[in-house]
Design a protein around this motif. Structure first.
Motif, PDB file in Angstrom:
ATOM      1  N   LYS A 206     -32.214  -9.609  79.047  1.00 41.09           N
ATOM      2  CA  LYS A 206     -33.257  -9.624  80.094  1.00 41.09           C
ATOM      3  C   LYS A 206     -32.663  -9.278  81.448  1.00 41.09           C
ATOM      4  O   LYS A 206     -32.025 -10.125  82.095  1.00 41.09           O
ATOM      5  N   PRO A 207     -32.872  -8.045  81.898  1.00 41.63           N
ATOM      6  CA  PRO A 207     -32.248  -7.667  83.168  1.00 41.63           C
ATOM      7  C   PRO A 207     -32.887  -8.348  84.367  1.00 41.63           C
ATOM      8  O   PRO A 207     -34.103  -8.505  84.418  1.00 41.63           O
ATOM      9  N   ASP A 208     -32.052  -8.785  85.309  1.00 39.59           N
ATOM     10  CA  ASP A 208     -32.556  -9.351  86.548  1.00 39.59           C
ATOM     11  C   ASP A 208     -32.061  -8.438  87.675  1.00 39.59           C
ATOM     12  O   ASP A 208     -30.919  -8.539  88.122  1.00 39.59           O
ATOM     13  N   PHE A 209     -32.970  -7.519  88.099  1.00 37.73           N
ATOM     14  CA  PHE A 209     -32.520  -6.492  89.044  1.00 37.73           C
ATOM     15  C   PHE A 209     -32.279  -7.047  90.450  1.00 37.73           C
ATOM     16  O   PHE A 209     -31.736  -6.357  91.302  1.00 37.73           O
ATOM     17  N   ASN A 210     -32.672  -8.297  90.672  1.00 38.98           N
ATOM     18  CA  ASN A 210     -32.378  -8.894  91.983  1.00 38.98           C
ATOM     19  C   ASN A 210     -30.879  -9.057  92.191  1.00 38.98           C
ATOM     20  O   ASN A 210     -30.403  -9.168  93.311  1.00 38.98           O
ATOM     21  N   LYS A 211     -30.162  -9.127  91.062  1.00 39.00           N
ATOM     22  CA  LYS A 211     -28.716  -9.366  91.186  1.00 39.00           C
ATOM     23  C   LYS A 211     -27.936  -8.063  91.397  1.00 39.00           C
ATOM     24  O   LYS A 211     -26.714  -8.078  91.512  1.00 39.00           O
ATOM     25  N   VAL A 212     -28.660  -6.910  91.378  1.00 37.14           N
ATOM     26  CA  VAL A 212     -27.942  -5.641  91.452  1.00 37.14           C
ATOM     27  C   VAL A 212     -27.597  -5.294  92.896  1.00 37.14           C
ATOM     28  O   VAL A 212     -28.473  -5.162  93.736  1.00 37.14           O
ATOM     29  N   ASP A 213     -26.294  -5.183  93.168  1.00 38.84           N
ATOM     30  CA  ASP A 213     -25.879  -4.705  94.492  1.00 38.84           C
ATOM     31  C   ASP A 213     -24.849  -3.592  94.280  1.00 38.84           C
ATOM     32  O   ASP A 213     -24.612  -3.164  93.161  1.00 38.84           O
ATOM     33  N   SER A 214     -24.246  -3.115  95.370  1.00 39.50           N
ATOM     34  CA  SER A 214     -23.350  -1.963  95.237  1.00 39.50           C
ATOM     35  C   SER A 214     -22.172  -2.280  94.316  1.00 39.50           C
ATOM     36  O   SER A 214     -21.693  -1.412  93.593  1.00 39.50           O
TER      37      SER A 214
END
Ligand code: PFF
Length: 455
Positions: A206-214
């Protein structure tokens, strides 16, 4: 001198297995899970898969064609294809990256030997999850034992390297790779059925795109290059031993698929188990060494003989997977010294082994007694990992794609990928387009993003 006396891999299967043997290693089973854990799980995996498809496979084919066409070590290959230019520095940077990776990689490879002895002496039996954390800490920070094991591991690599390409590399890959695959499948089945494993499976799916940063992008790209052994001429060196009728595209796809499946399987072993016993997914480099012994203990709690058998088998196969990778790293540097400086293979290999033991000792100590000594906030072990995987390999990949897409004569590129026109290449134009535009732009974008210049 290089063309006539070069060895070749004996069979098609040998080619794939040896290349996959280089790709599959601690990068899949040790590094992939902890990077996934550090970067939040499923979203990292999706970006990682994007990097494999968009950057990994085309750059792998490019490395293959450079190596097979020139039939030389990586620095020599650029010299032959672009004589008198600065392109050879790409090859040289790759050789340096190989030396640095081999130095710290051997530290972790050495840990697998310690765990083999622990498994064989049945010292996992009856331990609690917390005991495994404590015993890993006390082992990895001990000044002597890890150094002893890293030396043993490098000497084993050395021994295989001096025995030559076909006998050493090909034979060991042929038996061990399929065994490792089967064992991983069994362990996945054990791990996902542990109590509380469901949260680990969700973490992976289950991807949590809030955690995606550079840093997630940089991490995923670095992991893709590291895991596929790309960007430092390793597969280029191996391809110099390929025969004229090896299908480069097919080989790249086979290696990419095998490598990715093994990494994902490792994820499905580690995370369900970690969540099941309450170990944080971002525990870092120690992750597999503290979660896996738990899997063996808990999954087979009623059948101690099986717990014993699987733990011994797992660490033996992990050590072998690491060995097929250290061989390929060692070969890059040895072939370079042998062919460019005309040392005998034996002497070249001794220089490489000696240097890696030297650097490896400091990498190992940087996790224990020398923890306080840092550069840019990182100890030597972490610094070598960061500089190689997240900087040198992607830069190598960037230049390899520019070299193949823009500089190299398209006749050479076409002849190599189509085996002089005998193979159908429906996606050839796409391949060139990716090398010319997509890969260089994507890699540069990820670097620029990480530097914070886009915010
Ligand atoms: N790909 C190897 C792994 O995943 O363990 C590590 C590695 C081998 C990196 C060879 C780079 C290389 F040239």
């Amino acid at each position: 001198m290089m063309k006539k006396d070069r060895a070749n891999f004996g069979s098609k299967m040998g080619v794939i297995l040896a290349s996959a043997g280089s790709a599959v290693g601690l990068g899949n089973i040790w590094r992939f899970p902890y990077e996934t854990g550090n970067h939040g799980g499923a979203a990292f995996i999706l970006i990682y898969l994007g990097c494999i498809i968009l950057l990994g496979l085309p750059i792998m084919i490019a490395e293959f064609l450079i190596g097979r066409h020139s039939r030389a070590n990586t620095a020599g290959a650029f010299q032959i294809l672009a004589p008198g230019t600065h392109w050879r520095w790409i090859g040289r940077m790759g050789v340096l990256a190989g030396l640095l990776i081999l130095s710290y990689y051997s530290v972790v490879a050495g840990w697998t030997l310690e765990y083999i002895t622990e498994a064989v002496s049945n010292s996992f039996a009856g331990k609690s999850p917390n005991d495994f954390v404590v015993s890993f800490q006390s082992f990895s920070t001990n000044p002597w034992r890890p150094i002893l094991w890293l030396t043993v591991f490098l000497l084993a690599t050395h021994f295989i390297i001096v025995k030559g390409v076909e006998k050493g590399i090909e034979k060991s890959s042929k038996i061990m790779m399929p065994m490792l695959f089967i064992l991983l499948l069994i362990l996945v089945a054990c791990s996902v059925t542990l109590p509380g494993a469901k949260r680990g499976i969700e973490f992976l799916l289950k991807p949590d795109f809030n955690k995606v940063d550079s840093s997630v992008f940089l991490g995923a790209m670095g992991q893709a290059f590291f895991s596929l052994s790309l960007g430092m001429g390793c597969l280029c060196t191996y391809a110099s031993y390929f025969s004229k009728d090896t299908n480069l595209t097919k080989t790249a796809f086979s290696v990419g698929i095998i490598d990715t499946i093994i990494a994902i399987l490792a994820g499905f072993i580690i995370f369900p188990a970690a969540f099941s016993v309450g170990i944080q997914p971002d525990a870092g480099p120690s992750l597999i060494f503290i979660t896996l012994p738990n899997v063996f203990q808990q999954a087979f709690s009623g059948i101690p003989a099986l717990a014993y058998l699987f733990s011994v088998l797992f660490y033996v196969l992990l050590a072998v997977a690491a060995l097929t990778s250290t061989i390929s790293l060692h070969e890059v540097v040895t072939a370079y010294l042998h062919e460019e400086f005309h040392f005998t293979r034996g002497k070249a290999a001794r220089i490489v082994t000696g240097s890696c033991i030297f650097f490896g000792i400091f990498c190992s100590l940087s996790l224990g007694v020398a923890k306080g000594y840092t550069l840019f906030g990182l100890g030597l072990f972490d610094l070598f990992d960061f500089v190689t995987a997240k900087i040198m390999l992607p830069i190598g990949g960037l230049f390899i794609s520019v070299f193949t897409g823009w500089y190299l004569d398209k006749k050479i590129v076409w002849e190599e990928v189509s085996n002089s026109g005998s193979l159908r290449m429906p996606a050839y134009k796409l391949f060139i387009f990716i090398l010319k535009f997509i890969a260089p732009i994507a890699i540069s974008f990820i670097f620029i993003n990480e530097l914070g210049l886009l915010r």
